[in-house]
Design a protein around this motif. Structure first.
Motif, PDB file in Angstrom:
ATOM      1  N   LYS A  77       0.936  -1.302  -0.026  1.00  0.00           N
ATOM      2  CA  LYS A  77       0.097  -0.013   0.091  1.00  0.00           C
ATOM      3  C   LYS A  77       0.684   1.285  -0.076  1.00  0.00           C
ATOM      4  N   LYS A  78       1.810   1.192   0.679  1.00  0.00           N
ATOM      5  CA  LYS A  78       2.638   2.383   0.768  1.00  0.00           C
ATOM      6  C   LYS A  78       3.337   2.780  -0.474  1.00  0.00           C
ATOM      7  N   SER A  79       4.040   1.938  -1.198  1.00  0.00           N
ATOM      8  CA  SER A  79       4.542   2.243  -2.564  1.00  0.00           C
ATOM      9  C   SER A  79       3.581   2.226  -3.654  1.00  0.00           C
ATOM     10  N   ARG A  80       2.372   1.709  -3.541  1.00  0.00           N
ATOM     11  CA  ARG A  80       1.289   1.443  -4.345  1.00  0.00           C
ATOM     12  C   ARG A  80       1.743   0.515  -5.588  1.00  0.00           C
ATOM     13  N   GLN A  81       2.257  -0.693  -5.115  1.00  0.00           N
ATOM     14  CA  GLN A  81       2.795  -1.525  -6.036  1.00  0.00           C
ATOM     15  C   GLN A  81       2.451  -2.814  -5.741  1.00  0.00           C
ATOM     16  N   SER A  82       2.075  -3.732  -6.772  1.00  0.00           N
ATOM     17  CA  SER A  82       1.526  -5.205  -6.786  1.00  0.00           C
ATOM     18  C   SER A  82       2.684  -6.130  -7.415  1.00  0.00           C
ATOM     19  N   PHE A  83       2.738  -7.114  -7.105  1.00  0.00           N
ATOM     20  CA  PHE A  83       3.572  -8.192  -7.497  1.00  0.00           C
ATOM     21  C   PHE A  83       2.687  -9.350  -7.815  1.00  0.00           C
ATOM     22  N   PHE A  84       2.899 -10.137  -8.890  1.00  0.00           N
ATOM     23  CA  PHE A  84       2.187 -11.201  -9.282  1.00  0.00           C
ATOM     24  C   PHE A  84       3.146 -12.541  -9.739  1.00  0.00           C
ATOM     25  N   LYS A  85       2.873 -13.526  -9.414  1.00  0.00           N
ATOM     26  CA  LYS A  85       3.571 -15.053  -9.910  1.00  0.00           C
ATOM     27  C   LYS A  85       2.840 -15.605 -10.662  1.00  0.00           C
ATOM     28  N   ALA A  86       3.123 -15.838 -11.968  1.00  0.00           N
ATOM     29  CA  ALA A  86       2.341 -16.832 -12.865  1.00  0.00           C
ATOM     30  C   ALA A  86       1.113 -16.149 -13.307  1.00  0.00           C
ATOM     31  N   PRO A  87       0.769 -14.755 -13.512  1.00  0.00           N
ATOM     32  CA  PRO A  87      -0.551 -14.104 -13.772  1.00  0.00           C
ATOM     33  C   PRO A  87      -1.209 -14.922 -15.217  1.00  0.00           C
ATOM     34  N   TYR A  88      -2.464 -14.959 -14.978  1.00  0.00           N
ATOM     35  CA  TYR A  88      -3.383 -15.568 -16.185  1.00  0.00           C
ATOM     36  C   TYR A  88      -4.374 -14.480 -16.152  1.00  0.00           C
ATOM     37  N   ILE A  89      -4.645 -13.676 -17.203  1.00  0.00           N
ATOM     38  CA  ILE A  89      -5.513 -12.533 -17.089  1.00  0.00           C
ATOM     39  C   ILE A  89      -6.394 -12.686 -18.463  1.00  0.00           C
ATOM     40  N   ILE A  90      -7.873 -12.519 -18.163  1.00  0.00           N
ATOM     41  CA  ILE A  90      -8.679 -12.593 -18.909  1.00  0.00           C
ATOM     42  C   ILE A  90      -9.578 -11.279 -19.137  1.00  0.00           C
ATOM     43  N   ASP A  91      -9.812 -10.801 -20.143  1.00  0.00           N
ATOM     44  CA  ASP A  91     -10.595  -9.438 -20.280  1.00  0.00           C
ATOM     45  C   ASP A  91     -11.526  -9.961 -21.603  1.00  0.00           C
ATOM     46  N   ASP A  92     -12.688 -10.082 -21.199  1.00  0.00           N
ATOM     47  CA  ASP A  92     -13.778 -10.259 -22.099  1.00  0.00           C
ATOM     48  C   ASP A  92     -14.662  -9.077 -22.221  1.00  0.00           C
ATOM     49  N   ARG A  93     -14.735  -8.796 -23.789  1.00  0.00           N
ATOM     50  CA  ARG A  93     -15.429  -7.517 -23.984  1.00  0.00           C
ATOM     51  C   ARG A  93     -16.528  -8.188 -25.094  1.00  0.00           C
ATOM     52  N   THR A  94     -17.432  -7.147 -25.438  1.00  0.00           N
ATOM     53  CA  THR A  94     -18.378  -7.507 -26.440  1.00  0.00           C
ATOM     54  C   THR A  94     -18.028  -8.063 -27.758  1.00  0.00           C
ATOM     55  N   GLU A  95     -16.777  -7.362 -28.328  1.00  0.00           N
ATOM     56  CA  GLU A  95     -16.295  -7.785 -29.457  1.00  0.00           C
ATOM     57  C   GLU A  95     -15.058  -8.645 -29.729  1.00  0.00           C
ATOM     58  N   ASN A  96     -14.308  -8.925 -28.412  1.00  0.00           N
ATOM     59  CA  ASN A  96     -13.122  -9.730 -28.320  1.00  0.00           C
ATOM     60  C   ASN A  96     -12.740 -10.092 -27.132  1.00  0.00           C
ATOM     61  N   ARG A  97     -11.907 -11.018 -26.925  1.00  0.00           N
ATOM     62  CA  ARG A  97     -11.344 -11.454 -25.645  1.00  0.00           C
ATOM     63  C   ARG A  97      -9.825 -11.478 -25.707  1.00  0.00           C
ATOM     64  N   THR A  98      -9.419 -11.073 -24.627  1.00  0.00           N
ATOM     65  CA  THR A  98      -7.794 -11.066 -24.621  1.00  0.00           C
ATOM     66  C   THR A  98      -7.507 -11.845 -23.348  1.00  0.00           C
ATOM     67  N   ILE A  99      -6.271 -12.811 -23.837  1.00  0.00           N
ATOM     68  CA  ILE A  99      -5.682 -13.675 -22.429  1.00  0.00           C
ATOM     69  C   ILE A  99      -4.470 -13.234 -22.727  1.00  0.00           C
ATOM     70  N   LEU A 100      -3.864 -12.875 -21.423  1.00  0.00           N
ATOM     71  CA  LEU A 100      -2.537 -12.602 -21.318  1.00  0.00           C
ATOM     72  C   LEU A 100      -1.892 -13.588 -20.108  1.00  0.00           C
ATOM     73  N   THR A 101      -0.668 -14.274 -20.268  1.00  0.00           N
ATOM     74  CA  THR A 101       0.044 -15.268 -19.609  1.00  0.00           C
ATOM     75  C   THR A 101       1.569 -14.555 -19.331  1.00  0.00           C
ATOM     76  N   SER A 102       2.019 -14.784 -18.109  1.00  0.00           N
ATOM     77  CA  SER A 102       3.349 -14.526 -18.104  1.00  0.00           C
ATOM     78  C   SER A 102       4.105 -15.191 -16.897  1.00  0.00           C
ATOM     79  N   GLU A 103       5.456 -15.117 -16.797  1.00  0.00           N
ATOM     80  CA  GLU A 103       5.913 -15.716 -15.439  1.00  0.00           C
ATOM     81  C   GLU A 103       5.795 -14.850 -14.249  1.00  0.00           C
ATOM     82  N   THR A 104       5.908 -13.604 -14.720  1.00  0.00           N
ATOM     83  CA  THR A 104       5.907 -12.629 -13.098  1.00  0.00           C
ATOM     84  C   THR A 104       5.179 -11.334 -13.786  1.00  0.00           C
ATOM     85  N   GLY A 105       4.628 -10.647 -12.962  1.00  0.00           N
ATOM     86  CA  GLY A 105       4.215  -9.249 -13.289  1.00  0.00           C
ATOM     87  C   GLY A 105       4.324  -8.450 -11.900  1.00  0.00           C
TER      88      GLY A 105
END
Length: 196
Positions: A77-105
């Motif tokens: 909270k103090k530095s307003r930073q997040s850290f992710f391990k093996a994120p898998y993100i799905i952004d689903d919209r009317t016209e398309n679906r985006t999937i993002l994967t990586s080792e870290t984030g």
């Protein structure tokens, strides 16, 4: 005996002084070593094997849902930073679906998302499969305010029969408009045609 007593006292005082100086040097070295190390910042909160969703309210005109899966998420909270391990993100919209994967984030200032290590972005067009795109890189950044994806390293995009690669790129969040910055290479492989 009287001459030996001051000599023994002098010897003991010398040894004591050497021991104190030695201990002082050890403590100073320990302090320097501690200052030289990166001190881990304790997270405000963290989650393991988690899933989170963002579902739009009913008054928004664009239907969109976002889901984030990760093996580990830490937020500072103090530095307003997040850290992710093996994120898998799905952004689903009317016209398309985006999937993002990586080792870290990680996220910076709750605004810029940076993904590292075997980054893959797949955009599936819901109306025209020929418009599907796959982007691969070792690092990409996404600015949530400007809705722009950028990278400074080698990146490759594949769409239908075309592959474009280069070092550094800019794109909108649906990979609709893309600009490669240097060492750009394009490869087109036509579909094989069948003859009866």
């Amino acid at each position: 005996m009287k001459k030996r007593l001051p000599a023994i006292l002098l010897f003991l005082l010398s040894v004591t002084t050497l021991l104190i100086a030695f201990k002082q040097t050890q403590q100073d070295n320990a302090k320097e070593a501690l200052n030289a190390q990166d001190i881990a910042i304790k997270p405000t909160w963290q989650l393991y094997e988690s899933t989170s969703w963002q579902i739009p309210s009913t008054f928004q005109t664009q239907a969109q849902q976002t889901a984030v899966y990760a093996n580990e998420i830490q937020y500072h909270k103090k530095s307003r930073q997040s850290f992710f391990k093996a994120p898998y993100i799905i952004d689903d919209r009317t016209e398309n679906r985006t999937i993002l994967t990586s080792e870290t984030g990680k996220s910076l200032n709750d605004q810029v998302l940076i993904f590292n290590g075997d980054v893959r972005v797949f955009v599936r067009d819901k109306t025209n499969p020929k418009e599907n795109k796959t982007l691969t890189s070792n690092e990409i950044s996404y600015n949530t305010l400007s809705k722009q994806i950028t990278s400074q390293v080698f990146t490759q995009m594949t769409q239908a029969n075309t592959t474009i690669s280069g070092t550094g790129f800019k794109a909108d969040n649906a990979l609709g408009t893309i600009e490669f910055l240097s060492d750009v290479k394009t490869r087109y492989q036509p579909s094989s045609t069948r003859h009866n």
